[in-house]
Design a protein around this motif. Sequence first.
Motif, PDB file in Angstrom:
ATOM      1  N   ALA A 108       0.827  -1.211   0.000  1.00 35.70           N
ATOM      2  CA  ALA A 108       0.000   0.000   0.000  1.00 35.70           C
ATOM      3  C   ALA A 108       0.859   1.259   0.000  1.00 35.70           C
ATOM      4  CB  ALA A 108      -0.933   0.001   1.212  1.00 35.70           C
ATOM      5  N   LEU A 109       1.961   1.232   0.738  1.00 39.67           N
ATOM      6  CA  LEU A 109       2.855   2.393   0.759  1.00 39.67           C
ATOM      7  C   LEU A 109       3.571   2.557  -0.582  1.00 39.67           C
ATOM      8  CD1 LEU A 109       4.286   2.080   4.370  1.00 39.67           C
ATOM      9  CD2 LEU A 109       2.652   3.775   3.522  1.00 39.67           C
ATOM     10  N   THR A 110       3.850   1.440  -1.244  1.00 34.70           N
ATOM     11  CA  THR A 110       4.416   1.519  -2.594  1.00 34.70           C
ATOM     12  C   THR A 110       3.409   2.165  -3.543  1.00 34.70           C
ATOM     13  OG1 THR A 110       5.740  -0.472  -2.218  1.00 34.70           O
ATOM     14  CG2 THR A 110       5.399   0.191  -4.506  1.00 34.70           C
ATOM     15  N   PHE A 111       2.139   1.777  -3.406  1.00 35.98           N
ATOM     16  CA  PHE A 111       1.081   2.400  -4.209  1.00 35.98           C
ATOM     17  C   PHE A 111       1.044   3.908  -3.965  1.00 35.98           C
ATOM     18  CE2 PHE A 111      -3.121   4.292  -3.736  1.00 35.98           C
ATOM     19  CZ  PHE A 111      -3.521   4.325  -5.067  1.00 35.98           C
ATOM     20  N   VAL A 112       1.114   4.312  -2.703  1.00 39.12           N
ATOM     21  CA  VAL A 112       1.068   5.730  -2.349  1.00 39.12           C
ATOM     22  C   VAL A 112       2.184   6.492  -3.057  1.00 39.12           C
ATOM     23  CG1 VAL A 112       1.505   7.343  -0.447  1.00 39.12           C
ATOM     24  CG2 VAL A 112      -0.125   5.466  -0.151  1.00 39.12           C
ATOM     25  N   ALA A 113       3.380   5.917  -3.049  1.00 35.91           N
ATOM     26  CA  ALA A 113       4.515   6.575  -3.703  1.00 35.91           C
ATOM     27  C   ALA A 113       4.300   6.695  -5.205  1.00 35.91           C
ATOM     28  CB  ALA A 113       5.795   5.792  -3.410  1.00 35.91           C
ATOM     29  N   GLU A 114       3.792   5.633  -5.824  1.00 39.17           N
ATOM     30  CA  GLU A 114       3.566   5.655  -7.275  1.00 39.17           C
ATOM     31  C   GLU A 114       2.444   6.620  -7.644  1.00 39.17           C
ATOM     32  OE1 GLU A 114       5.292   4.169  -9.720  1.00 39.17           O
ATOM     33  OE2 GLU A 114       6.714   3.566  -8.151  1.00 39.17           O
ATOM     34  N   ALA A 115       1.375   6.633  -6.852  1.00 34.71           N
ATOM     35  CA  ALA A 115       0.266   7.543  -7.133  1.00 34.71           C
ATOM     36  C   ALA A 115       0.716   8.992  -7.017  1.00 34.71           C
ATOM     37  CB  ALA A 115      -0.891   7.271  -6.177  1.00 34.71           C
ATOM     38  N   GLY A 116       1.614   9.250  -6.073  1.00 32.97           N
ATOM     39  CA  GLY A 116       2.117  10.611  -5.894  1.00 32.97           C
ATOM     40  C   GLY A 116       2.900  11.122  -7.075  1.00 32.97           C
ATOM     41  N   ARG A 117       3.403  10.210  -7.901  1.00 29.85           N
ATOM     42  CA  ARG A 117       4.172  10.619  -9.077  1.00 29.85           C
ATOM     43  C   ARG A 117       3.294  11.051 -10.237  1.00 29.85           C
ATOM     44  NH1 ARG A 117       7.369   5.901  -7.523  1.00 29.85           N
ATOM     45  NH2 ARG A 117       9.346   6.598  -6.642  1.00 29.85           N
ATOM     46  N   ILE A 118       2.005  10.664 -10.206  1.00 26.42           N
ATOM     47  CA  ILE A 118       1.159  10.979 -11.360  1.00 26.42           C
ATOM     48  C   ILE A 118       0.059  11.987 -11.038  1.00 26.42           C
ATOM     49  CG2 ILE A 118       1.603   8.732 -12.393  1.00 26.42           C
ATOM     50  CD1 ILE A 118      -1.196   7.882 -11.596  1.00 26.42           C
ATOM     51  N   GLY A 119      -0.115  12.339  -9.756  1.00 25.34           N
ATOM     52  CA  GLY A 119      -1.164  13.297  -9.429  1.00 25.34           C
ATOM     53  C   GLY A 119      -1.172  13.631  -7.950  1.00 25.34           C
ATOM     54  N   SER A 120      -2.176  14.405  -7.552  1.00 21.34           N
ATOM     55  CA  SER A 120      -2.275  14.834  -6.158  1.00 21.34           C
ATOM     56  C   SER A 120      -3.684  14.576  -5.639  1.00 21.34           C
ATOM     57  CB  SER A 120      -1.938  16.329  -6.046  1.00 21.34           C
ATOM     58  OG  SER A 120      -2.084  16.778  -4.720  1.00 21.34           O
ATOM     59  N   TRP A 121      -3.785  13.678  -4.684  1.00 22.49           N
ATOM     60  CA  TRP A 121      -5.052  13.359  -4.027  1.00 22.49           C
ATOM     61  C   TRP A 121      -4.778  13.299  -2.521  1.00 22.49           C
ATOM     62  CZ3 TRP A 121      -2.979  10.689  -8.173  1.00 22.49           C
ATOM     63  CH2 TRP A 121      -3.628  10.880  -9.406  1.00 22.49           C
ATOM     64  N   PRO A 122      -4.562  14.445  -1.891  1.00 20.29           N
ATOM     65  CA  PRO A 122      -4.065  14.475  -0.511  1.00 20.29           C
ATOM     66  C   PRO A 122      -4.957  13.767   0.499  1.00 20.29           C
ATOM     67  CG  PRO A 122      -4.797  16.653  -1.240  1.00 20.29           C
ATOM     68  CD  PRO A 122      -4.747  15.796  -2.452  1.00 20.29           C
ATOM     69  N   THR A 123      -6.270  13.906   0.365  1.00 18.01           N
ATOM     70  CA  THR A 123      -7.171  13.282   1.341  1.00 18.01           C
ATOM     71  C   THR A 123      -7.076  11.764   1.292  1.00 18.01           C
ATOM     72  OG1 THR A 123      -8.705  15.136   1.171  1.00 18.01           O
ATOM     73  CG2 THR A 123      -9.564  13.083   2.098  1.00 18.01           C
ATOM     74  N   GLU A 124      -7.177  11.214   0.080  1.00 18.12           N
ATOM     75  CA  GLU A 124      -7.151   9.757  -0.070  1.00 18.12           C
ATOM     76  C   GLU A 124      -5.774   9.189   0.277  1.00 18.12           C
ATOM     77  OE1 GLU A 124      -8.244  11.895  -2.357  1.00 18.12           O
ATOM     78  OE2 GLU A 124     -10.403  11.508  -2.266  1.00 18.12           O
ATOM     79  N   ILE A 125      -4.718   9.855  -0.186  1.00 15.21           N
ATOM     80  CA  ILE A 125      -3.360   9.365   0.033  1.00 15.21           C
ATOM     81  C   ILE A 125      -2.991   9.394   1.517  1.00 15.21           C
ATOM     82  CG2 ILE A 125      -0.926   9.878  -0.359  1.00 15.21           C
ATOM     83  CD1 ILE A 125      -2.336   8.466  -2.696  1.00 15.21           C
ATOM     84  N   SER A 126      -3.373  10.466   2.224  1.00 10.85           N
ATOM     85  CA  SER A 126      -3.040  10.542   3.646  1.00 10.85           C
ATOM     86  C   SER A 126      -3.774   9.463   4.440  1.00 10.85           C
ATOM     87  CB  SER A 126      -3.377  11.930   4.200  1.00 10.85           C
ATOM     88  OG  SER A 126      -4.754  12.210   4.092  1.00 10.85           O
ATOM     89  N   GLU A 127      -5.017   9.175   4.052  1.00  8.35           N
ATOM     90  CA  GLU A 127      -5.782   8.129   4.747  1.00  8.35           C
ATOM     91  C   GLU A 127      -5.146   6.761   4.537  1.00  8.35           C
ATOM     92  OE1 GLU A 127      -9.966   5.697   4.304  1.00  8.35           O
ATOM     93  OE2 GLU A 127      -9.830   7.692   3.419  1.00  8.35           O
ATOM     94  N   ILE A 128      -4.807   6.448   3.291  1.00  8.49           N
ATOM     95  CA  ILE A 128      -4.208   5.139   2.988  1.00  8.49           C
ATOM     96  C   ILE A 128      -2.851   4.995   3.677  1.00  8.49           C
ATOM     97  CG2 ILE A 128      -3.300   3.682   1.135  1.00  8.49           C
ATOM     98  CD1 ILE A 128      -5.479   5.220  -0.658  1.00  8.49           C
ATOM     99  N   SER A 129      -2.053   6.064   3.642  1.00 10.23           N
ATOM    100  CA  SER A 129      -0.746   6.033   4.308  1.00 10.23           C
ATOM    101  C   SER A 129      -0.910   5.769   5.795  1.00 10.23           C
ATOM    102  CB  SER A 129      -0.010   7.358   4.101  1.00 10.23           C
ATOM    103  OG  SER A 129       0.243   7.600   2.738  1.00 10.23           O
ATOM    104  N   ALA A 130      -1.839   6.482   6.417  1.00  6.11           N
ATOM    105  CA  ALA A 130      -2.052   6.321   7.856  1.00  6.11           C
ATOM    106  C   ALA A 130      -2.485   4.910   8.205  1.00  6.11           C
ATOM    107  CB  ALA A 130      -3.097   7.325   8.341  1.00  6.11           C
ATOM    108  N   LEU A 131      -3.407   4.345   7.427  1.00  7.20           N
ATOM    109  CA  LEU A 131      -3.866   2.986   7.696  1.00  7.20           C
ATOM    110  C   LEU A 131      -2.742   1.976   7.513  1.00  7.20           C
ATOM    111  CD1 LEU A 131      -7.393   3.091   6.025  1.00  7.20           C
ATOM    112  CD2 LEU A 131      -6.880   3.073   8.466  1.00  7.20           C
ATOM    113  N   ALA A 132      -1.912   2.186   6.502  1.00  9.40           N
ATOM    114  CA  ALA A 132      -0.782   1.276   6.275  1.00  9.40           C
ATOM    115  C   ALA A 132       0.208   1.341   7.437  1.00  9.40           C
ATOM    116  CB  ALA A 132      -0.089   1.619   4.959  1.00  9.40           C
ATOM    117  N   TYR A 133       0.522   2.546   7.884  1.00  3.81           N
ATOM    118  CA  TYR A 133       1.439   2.688   9.019  1.00  3.81           C
ATOM    119  C   TYR A 133       0.829   2.103  10.291  1.00  3.81           C
ATOM    120  CZ  TYR A 133       4.746   5.566   6.395  1.00  3.81           C
ATOM    121  OH  TYR A 133       5.686   6.002   5.487  1.00  3.81           O
ATOM    122  N   CYS A 134      -0.482   2.246  10.441  1.00  8.14           N
ATOM    123  CA  CYS A 134      -1.144   1.637  11.599  1.00  8.14           C
ATOM    124  C   CYS A 134      -0.981   0.120  11.574  1.00  8.14           C
ATOM    125  CB  CYS A 134      -2.632   1.988  11.602  1.00  8.14           C
ATOM    126  SG  CYS A 134      -3.013   3.635  12.245  1.00  8.14           S
TER     127      CYS A 134
END
Length: 272
Positions: A108-134
């Motif tokens: 999931a964190l790899t997905f977050v990094a790849e998605a960040g390279r093609i666009g900006s979706w701060p709400t969705e990305i921060s939620e997914i990152s937080a859940l992955a770190y949890c």
Amino acid sequence: IKYRSAKPGDVEGRLLHAAVMGRLGDEGSDDELYRRARVLFWQVRNESCRAVRGYGLVSARLGKWKSALHALQRLTACSSDDWHVEAESMLVHAAGHGALHRLGAHEALTFVAEAGRIGSWPTEISEISALAYCELGEVDEALRSLEVDMNGVRELPPTTQLEFANALLLAGRPTEVLGIVGPLNRSIRSEYGLLLQVRAAMSVGNRDVARRALNALSDADRPSSGIARIALQVLDELQRSGEQSALRLLSSRCMYSAGVGVGPDAVLPSGG
């Protein structure tokens, strides 16, 4: 299906068929239906933006986040209206959660990094990152992802609060777990929250809190009700007769549940 048979090349018919397969897949968590929908969406991907979105969503459901990202990139060329923005957001959310639940936190964190390279979706990305770190038990990183402190966690949606509680438990911080799940269980009393409360309470030696949570679990029609009743019996025995007796009782209950011929009222001899 009859319409599809009569007009096999009709794009709208294929889209409707694929959408039905995808919806049925959602209702039954059926991977085979997702795969069938994915094939249908793929066949008309060059004919419709809805097909691109549909292909991305069912790919996300299957954990195929790279295919979902490819669909996301194609969506940006489809349109610039509000539908396009909403479709992108939905696809990022689905792909991130699909990666997390199907493939784990690191993916999931790899997905977050790849998605960040093609666009900006701060709400969705921060939620997914937080859940992955949890899931990894990295509480501080999860807090940074959402830009909140521990007080701010209590303002998050209940499901996210529970993920933070689990992360705190993994990190060896049971007192903070109780600070989250205690108030939460008084309002929603989810099975997950009650189980976290039991584990955290036992970690700090608070048998009264553990007992209350176990009573709530045992009284309801939940998958964990039977185990909760056994745990309550063990707690009673622990308080009445001490650790050795409680362990023997637990062993007998587990053996009985496993069907190995020990009755529910049996007490194994010392050392048994």
